[in-house]
Design an enzyme around this catalytic site. Sequence first.
Site, PDB file in Angstrom:
ATOM      1  N   HIS A  24      24.191   3.577   9.858  1.00  0.00           N
ATOM      2  CA  HIS A  24      23.244   3.387   8.634  1.00  0.00           C
ATOM      3  C   HIS A  24      22.205   4.414   8.732  1.00  0.00           C
ATOM      4  O   HIS A  24      21.866   5.117   9.855  1.00  0.00           O
ATOM      5  CB  HIS A  24      22.584   2.332   8.721  1.00  0.00           C
ATOM      6  CG  HIS A  24      23.712   1.125   8.190  1.00  0.00           C
ATOM      7  ND1 HIS A  24      24.528   0.315   8.969  1.00  0.00           N
ATOM      8  CD2 HIS A  24      23.873   0.568   7.058  1.00  0.00           C
ATOM      9  CE1 HIS A  24      25.387  -0.338   8.547  1.00  0.00           C
ATOM     10  NE2 HIS A  24      24.800  -0.411   7.314  1.00  0.00           N
TER      11      HIS A  24
ATOM     12  N   LYS B 256      16.872   1.928   8.214  1.00  0.00           N
ATOM     13  CA  LYS B 256      17.348   0.260   8.048  1.00  0.00           C
ATOM     14  C   LYS B 256      16.575  -0.563   9.088  1.00  0.00           C
ATOM     15  O   LYS B 256      16.713   0.034  10.225  1.00  0.00           O
ATOM     16  CB  LYS B 256      18.825   0.359   8.377  1.00  0.00           C
ATOM     17  CG  LYS B 256      19.571  -1.024   8.256  1.00  0.00           C
ATOM     18  CD  LYS B 256      21.113  -0.956   8.242  1.00  0.00           C
ATOM     19  CE  LYS B 256      21.659  -2.326   8.226  1.00  0.00           C
ATOM     20  NZ  LYS B 256      21.337  -3.291   7.193  1.00  0.00           N
TER      21      LYS B 256
END
Length: 261
Positions: free
Chosen positions: A150, A154
């Site tokens: 990600h 995040k």
Amino acid sequence: MTIKVGVQGALGQMGQEVMKAVIAAPDLSLVGGCDVKAKDSSLMIGSIYVPLSADPRKLLDKTKPDILVDFSLATAVPQTAEIAAKAGVSIVIGTTGLNPQVLSRLEELAKEHRIGIMVAPNFALGAVIMMELAKTAAKYLDWAEIIELHHEKKADAPSGTSIATARGMAAAREKPFESPAGEIEHKSRGEEFYGVPIHSVRLPGLVAHQEVIFGALGQTLTIRHDTTSRESFMPGVLLAIREMASRKGEFIFGLDKLLGF
């Protein structure tokens, strides 16, 4: 009937995408946004001015939405959910990192206040299909690991999607997954969830990606899903909004429940 929608986490990247998608949907109406960084004012989305507030209670009192979509922080979800439930507003939650106690309380709120509450680790239809395929493979292959990748902003790791994938894979089996015999614990090895090691990568340039890798004698199987744009989440979010607007007293975890898996 037009469904009135409010968005919590309106200044975040996902919140912005949700508001644009709601505005573009003919059967939905965006009535307001809420964000801890906001000042009571309005926000221009496309050519439309939307009421904006830092206080969810004030926003709900003013705009009276049917559904509140929450893409904020895990720490903010419990308070926002209590406020929305007491106002009789159903909730669609895409915020990840919620612990079992919070999920249990959300289920209680849905029943207590006769509203619909949905929590989904991932709203991308391809990701949900990837998780379903991983459950099927887990019935037959005894070795598995997950790599999830990600963007660097995040907040949680591992991702909610990867944990939900591991949970589903373990539930599909009659015995635990295999692991290296006599393995010495190394920091380079992924943390195990439901017997499946999960490795988290956080880098600029990524959005949301996951590989589930199975191993067997003389072969491997990789199931991978790549999100290259946050637009991919919007069909799932809109589906959840439309469904949960009419589901009173129901708590649902996972978009797969709405897809018939």
